[in-house]
Design a protein around this motif. Structure first.
Motif, mmCIF file in Angstrom:
data_model
loop_
_atom_site.group_PDB
_atom_site.id
_atom_site.type_symbol
_atom_site.label_atom_id
_atom_site.label_comp_id
_atom_site.label_asym_id
_atom_site.label_seq_id
_atom_site.Cartn_x
_atom_site.Cartn_y
_atom_site.Cartn_z
ATOM 1 N N MET A 175 5.559 1.441 -0.931
ATOM 2 C CA MET A 175 4.479 1.257 0.044
ATOM 3 C C MET A 175 3.244 2.031 -0.412
ATOM 4 O O MET A 175 3.365 3.150 -0.904
ATOM 5 N N LYS A 176 2.075 1.430 -0.219
ATOM 6 C CA LYS A 176 0.834 2.090 -0.601
ATOM 7 C C LYS A 176 0.579 3.319 0.276
ATOM 8 O O LYS A 176 0.809 3.290 1.492
ATOM 9 N N LEU A 177 0.087 4.374 -0.345
ATOM 10 C CA LEU A 177 -0.223 5.598 0.383
ATOM 11 C C LEU A 177 -1.219 5.332 1.500
ATOM 12 O O LEU A 177 -1.108 5.883 2.602
ATOM 13 N N SER A 178 -2.196 4.465 1.253
ATOM 14 C CA SER A 178 -3.224 4.157 2.253
ATOM 15 C C SER A 178 -2.607 3.630 3.547
ATOM 16 O O SER A 178 -3.085 3.938 4.650
ATOM 17 N N LEU A 179 -1.523 2.834 3.433
ATOM 18 C CA LEU A 179 -0.859 2.298 4.626
ATOM 19 C C LEU A 179 -0.118 3.402 5.384
ATOM 20 O O LEU A 179 -0.071 3.403 6.617
ATOM 21 N N LEU A 180 0.453 4.353 4.644
ATOM 22 C CA LEU A 180 1.184 5.453 5.286
ATOM 23 C C LEU A 180 0.264 6.370 6.091
ATOM 24 O O LEU A 180 0.710 7.065 7.001
ATOM 25 N N LEU A 181 -1.015 6.362 5.743
ATOM 26 C CA LEU A 181 -1.960 7.293 6.376
ATOM 27 C C LEU A 181 -2.677 6.701 7.578
ATOM 28 O O LEU A 181 -3.495 7.378 8.202
ATOM 29 N N LYS A 182 -2.365 5.444 7.929
ATOM 30 C CA LYS A 182 -3.194 4.782 8.945
ATOM 31 C C LYS A 182 -3.028 5.356 10.361
ATOM 32 O O LYS A 182 -3.908 5.177 11.200
ATOM 33 N N ASN A 183 -1.912 6.071 10.623
ATOM 34 C CA ASN A 183 -1.705 6.655 11.960
ATOM 35 C C ASN A 183 -2.099 8.128 12.045
ATOM 36 O O ASN A 183 -1.881 8.772 13.068
ATOM 37 N N ILE A 184 -2.648 8.672 10.952
ATOM 38 C CA ILE A 184 -3.097 10.073 10.979
ATOM 39 C C ILE A 184 -4.567 10.144 10.562
ATOM 40 O O ILE A 184 -5.113 9.175 10.035
ATOM 41 N N LYS A 185 -5.174 11.279 10.807
ATOM 42 C CA LYS A 185 -6.587 11.467 10.447
ATOM 43 C C LYS A 185 -6.694 12.605 9.445
ATOM 44 O O LYS A 185 -6.816 13.786 9.826
ATOM 45 N N PRO A 186 -6.655 12.286 8.141
ATOM 46 C CA PRO A 186 -6.748 13.342 7.123
ATOM 47 C C PRO A 186 -8.109 14.045 7.168
ATOM 48 O O PRO A 186 -9.131 13.417 7.464
ATOM 49 N N LEU A 187 -8.086 15.334 6.879
ATOM 50 C CA LEU A 187 -9.348 16.071 6.737
ATOM 51 C C LEU A 187 -10.053 15.610 5.466
ATOM 52 O O LEU A 187 -11.272 15.481 5.435
ATOM 53 N N GLN A 188 -9.257 15.347 4.430
ATOM 54 C CA GLN A 188 -9.791 14.781 3.189
ATOM 55 C C GLN A 188 -8.657 14.267 2.307
ATOM 56 O O GLN A 188 -7.515 14.708 2.434
ATOM 57 N N VAL A 189 -8.980 13.302 1.471
ATOM 58 C CA VAL A 189 -8.043 12.785 0.474
ATOM 59 C C VAL A 189 -8.644 13.046 -0.901
ATOM 60 O O VAL A 189 -9.745 12.578 -1.202
ATOM 61 N N VAL A 190 -7.940 13.839 -1.702
ATOM 62 C CA VAL A 190 -8.414 14.171 -3.042
ATOM 63 C C VAL A 190 -7.620 13.327 -4.041
ATOM 64 O O VAL A 190 -6.428 13.533 -4.241
ATOM 65 N N VAL A 218 -1.953 4.392 -4.335
ATOM 66 C CA VAL A 218 -0.780 4.660 -5.170
ATOM 67 C C VAL A 218 0.469 4.242 -4.402
ATOM 68 O O VAL A 218 0.511 4.273 -3.165
ATOM 69 N N ASP A 219 1.474 3.823 -5.150
ATOM 70 C CA ASP A 219 2.729 3.387 -4.531
ATOM 71 C C ASP A 219 3.637 4.589 -4.273
ATOM 72 O O ASP A 219 3.881 5.401 -5.163
#
Length: 482
Positions: free
Chosen positions: A1-16, A21-22
């Protein structure tokens, strides 16, 4: 699963780095990281997972979810969040396909009765013809498959993994204990519950929560988080019963053995073989003893009704159910007395079990109680445990429980400190638990009851970080056979 999809329910302060990525797995334990995994750096009560970011990357982590960015942020993607504790459940839920939305998940919380209620619901719904899962202190079950339990509630990743396996196995219902630790640490974050049950609240886990108010609020947070579509069944006989549901969006129902409620029960007769009850106007015989079990069975009945089952079907199955392992488990001796093994490890639980025994004895036998207290846990309940044992027993043997990293004698001394000279006349202290049980059995006469409290279903004794095989039930049977 793409990392971007895993993050859709949270609000990151930043993505470095890239979120394209899978991800092939998620873990909070760096030792279990494999190629393509997301490592979640948790700030635990004992160890800070941020210390192991480097090790996780060495083992193949493709991304890291963390609160504090390390100095070196090249090579993998770093997702910085305010709280990994809050984020991990939401990420794990997505990775495993949101399994809690594909079953009817019911959570049980409170100080006592969680294991009994969750297990009885699991057994009941299987007898009603449904495929079910169970997440409990004693063991996790995916239908007939047993999955050993290391905590009352697993971490969010293991929890979603288990739920996904239950979905794959065709489970329609899952019943789950929700401990105060798990609620406070957001291990159940991201899950969707169809219902929740509150049992009771008495002093426990003060070593972690520090105050009773904090402990109560941790339990209450579970009900605060229930959706409108869920039900919340609460014990109207407990002073905290209505506090639990005062802010919930769920449909509130009450149960009681003493006052007006949506679900009511009355104890008609009680024997060591079981009880006769009246539940919502229907008489039913059950294979349990103790007034506290009347409340437990009533909670089970109420939950089944809220899950759409017919009262007659529920009561019929209720009459066939048996007690959970290590909960008021009687073992008859050749000499005519009864040993009862129970998990009671709080003052309130000990009080309830002893009351249940007296209800059956009705003054026709003596009660000899063997009990201790766990090491590296709430010291404040130790003298209270001793006081409760002495108050309702003819003789008491204070012994070792799970001393963990404490000296067993120090724990025993803490318990004895709660007793006056008069009470001490009833008490013997024997550090060796096996010898304590043997002594209690030697004291017992025909018609007496020996209560062995504190460990119940546990088959080990934890001493200096090592779990040694020790099962109260096995020890009792060995003594009886010799």
């Amino acid at each position: 699963m793409k990392l971007s999809l895993l993050l859709k329910n949270i609000k990151p302060l930043q993505v470095v780095g890239s979120d394209d990525v899978d991800i092939t797995g998620i873990n909070i334990d760096s030792r279990k990281i494999a190629d393509g995994h997301l490592f979640v750096a948790m700030k635990g009560t004992q160890v800070d997972g941020h210390r192991f970011i480097g090790k996780a990357i060495e083992q193949g982590a493709r991304a890291v979810l963390c609160e504090d960015l390390p100095e070196e942020t090249t090579g993998v993607t770093f997702v910085q969040v305010e709280s990994t504790e809050d984020a991990v459940g939401k990420v794990a839920t997505l990775f495993y396909g949101d399994p809690s939305t594909k079953v009817k998940l019911v959570g049980v919380t409170g100080t006592n009765g969680k294991t009994t209620i969750a297990t009885l619901l699991y057994n009941m719904f299987r007898k009603l013809g449904y495929k079910c899962g169970l997440l409990s202190t004693v063991c996790n079950y995916i239908e007939d498959e047993t999955v050993p339990a290391s905590h009352t509630t697993p971490d969010p990743i293991e929890l979603n993994q288990l739920l996904a396996r239950m979905v794959d196995a065709g489970c329609q219902y899952v019943f789950m204990e929700c401990s105060s630790h798990a609620i406070h640490q957001k291990r159940i974050g991201g899950l969707q519950f169809a219902g929740g049950i509150f049992t009771n609240l008495t002093r426990d886990h003060m070593d972690y929560h520090k105050t009773v108010e904090n402990y109560r609020n941790a339990k209450k947070a579970f009900f605060d988080g229930l959706p409108k579509t869920a039900f919340a069944i609460t014990n109207a006989d407990d002073k905290n019963g209505m506090v639990m549901v005062q802010n919930t969006k769920a449909t509130v129902k009450t149960y009681s053995t003493r006052t007006m409620a949506d679900f009511r029960a009355k104890l008609l007769e009680c024997h060591f073989e079981g009880m006769y009850l009246e539940i919502d106007g229907h008489e039913v015989g059950v294979q349990f003893i103790g007034k506290f079990n009347v409340s437990n069975l009533l909670a089970v009945y109420g939950a089944a009704i809220m899950l759409g089952q017919k009262a007659d079907d529920v009561l019929l199955v209720l009459s066939t159910l048996k007690s959970v392992s290590g909960r008021l488990e009687p073992i008859r001796s050749p000499e005519g007395f009864t040993a009862v093994v129970d998990y009671a490890h709080t003052p309130d639980a000990l009080e309830n079990v002893l009351k249940a025994i007296h209800e059956v004895l009705n003054g026709k036998g003596q009660v000899i109680t063997v009990c201790g207290a766990g090491g590296n846990r709430d010291k404040g309940k130790r003298p209270l445990m001793a006081q409760e044992a002495v108050k309702q027993s003819d003789r008491v043997i204070i012994t070792s429980d799970n001393p963990r990293f404490e000296d067993p004698q120090d724990i025993i001394n803490d318990m004895l400190a709660g007793l006056d000279k008069q009470q001490m006349r009833k008490v013997v202290a024997i550090v060796d638990r096996r010898e304590a049980i043997r002594t209690a059995c030697m004291m017992a006469q025909k018609g007496d009851v020996v209560l062995i409290a504190g460990k119940g279903h546990e088959d080990y004794q934890e001493i200096q970080g090592v779990k040694h095989h020790f099962d109260d039930r096995e020890v009792v049977r060995e003594i009886f056979s010799s």
